[in-house]
Scaffold this active site. Structure first.
Site, short mmCIF file in Angstrom:
data_model
loop_
_atom_site.label_atom_id
_atom_site.label_comp_id
_atom_site.label_asym_id
_atom_site.label_seq_id
_atom_site.Cartn_x
_atom_site.Cartn_y
_atom_site.Cartn_z
N HIS A 70 6.08 8.08 20.76
CA HIS A 70 4.73 7.77 21.26
C HIS A 70 4.63 7.57 22.76
CE1 HIS A 70 3.94 7.57 17.08
NE2 HIS A 70 4.40 6.36 16.88
N CYS A 122 -2.52 7.66 9.02
CA CYS A 122 -1.42 7.10 9.81
C CYS A 122 -1.88 5.90 10.63
CB CYS A 122 -0.86 8.20 10.72
SG CYS A 122 0.47 7.65 11.79
N GLU A 136 0.83 -1.20 0.00
CA GLU A 136 0.00 0.00 0.00
C GLU A 136 0.86 1.25 0.00
OE1 GLU A 136 -4.37 -1.05 1.70
OE2 GLU A 136 -2.93 -0.35 3.19
N GLU A 152 9.19 -1.26 8.60
CA GLU A 152 10.20 -0.53 9.37
C GLU A 152 11.37 -0.24 8.43
OE1 GLU A 152 12.77 1.32 11.12
OE2 GLU A 152 10.98 1.01 12.37
#
Length: 348
Positions: free
Chosen positions: A221, A338, A93, A161
């Protein structure tokens, strides 16, 4: 399989010479791929080349593309998500994000992802394989062809990654810069952070690219190790303080500031105490924080933080002297935002 996408002018000149052609035939192939960004993706359609040369290249397995469009999803805001199929039937994608003056391509570096971040759809099905540089670059051409305009900015924030595919990542960045003529400063590489790989990224960038001018974005995060381990299982192998130290070294090595991505999760990492903790962690070196609103995915119970909490968090970071901005999500209605990318067409 010999994909010519990602080959330098010199490489293509050598191909021409090997087939008894003049070197300028290689430059014609290069122009066909990069200057014209032609929708014709078959060797035998390069009309500038002699017919017999085209036939020999095709017969010997040379190709301009190994991908095909499996599915298109256009969001209400103009964001386009493409599901591409590779020769081995794996799905990739990528997303085209348009504004009036820019077209940003969000690229995948792997099929799936091994990091298993708890808030992200991509890792739910694990890692299938890494992408070749040609497959990374082809995503740009498909986005351009579908949206009928040239890509101006690149973000490696799709599936995978990037630092676990570092060689093909950097080869593709070299081509994006040299062949697609997109400045490194308009390229962002996002990583959840892999032990020893931040230092390796800067070293290999100088080796392969000659410099290191793209933006490094760390998917942090969390403001402390305990929280980070609960939402990013791989964090157990890389203490948050060590990530920050490696980022400081990266800034010293490259002269480029580091961006930190911070996904706001209600009741998990969005309190003012977390903002203060994050400020203490990041204070004292060149960095910038991007706050991201959580985008809902199936099978995950995290909730988006309230607008009031988001604004308070942003204000506290700013008050503490940390450069901060809010990143707007695009393509939500088509699962193109996201954390929503995955390799299965059934999840559109």
């Amino acid at each position: 399989m010999k994909n010519l996408l990602g080959s330098s002018v010199k490489d293509l000149e050598n191909v021409a010479l090997e087939y008894g052609q003049a070197a300028f035939r290689g430059r014609q192939i290069h122009n066909w791929i990069y200057n014209y960004r032609n929708k014709k993706k078959s060797i035998d359609q390069i009309e500038a080349l002699p017919l017999d040369f085209r036939k020999k290249l095709k017969d010997d397995g040379f190709k301009l593309s190994e991908l095909s469009v499996q599915e298109r999803n256009l969001a209400n805001d103009g964001t386009l998500k493409l599901l591409l199929s590779a020769n081995d039937n794996e799905s990739i994608e990528c997303v085209g994000i348009p504004t009036e003056k820019r077209l940003t391509a969000c690229l995948s570096s792997q099929v799936g992802c091994p990091m298993d971040c708890k808030f992200c759809a991509t890792g739910k099905e694990g890692l299938k394989r890494s992408l070749k540089a040609s497959e990374i670059l082809d995503q740009i051409l498909f986005i351009e062809n579908e949206m009928n305009r040239k890509v101006t900015n690149i973000v490696f924030m799709g599936m995978g990654e990037p630092l676990l595919n570092i060689d093909d990542l950097l080869v593709s960045i070299r081509s994006i810069n040299k062949d697609f003529q997109i400045s490194q400063r308009k390229i962002t590489v996002s990583t959840v952070a892999v032990p020893k790989m931040i230092n390796k990224l800067s070293a290999k960038s100088f080796q392969i690219l000659g410099n290191c001018q793209f933006t490094l974005a760390i998917s942090l995060h969390a403001s402390n190790q305990k929280i980070r381990e609960t939402i990013i299982p791989s964090a157990k192998n890389y203490e948050i303080e060590n990530i920050i130290e490696d980022c400081k070294q990266y800034v010293r090595d490259t002269g480029r500031r580091v961006s930190f991505e911070y996904l706001m999760l209600s009741g998990v990492n969005d309190k003012l105490e977390h903002a203060n903790e994050l400020s203490n962690l990041l204070r004292g070196f060149q960095c910038h924080v991007n706050l991201i609103q959580y985008n809902q995915i199936d099978e995950v119970e995290f909730q988006r933080t309230s607008l009031k909490s988001l604004q308070s968090f942003q204000s506290r970071l700013s008050h503490n002297g940390i450069a901060v901005s809010l990143r707007k999500s695009r393509g939500l209605d088509k699962n193109a935002a996201c954390g929503q990318l995955r390799q299965n067409a059934n999840h559109q």
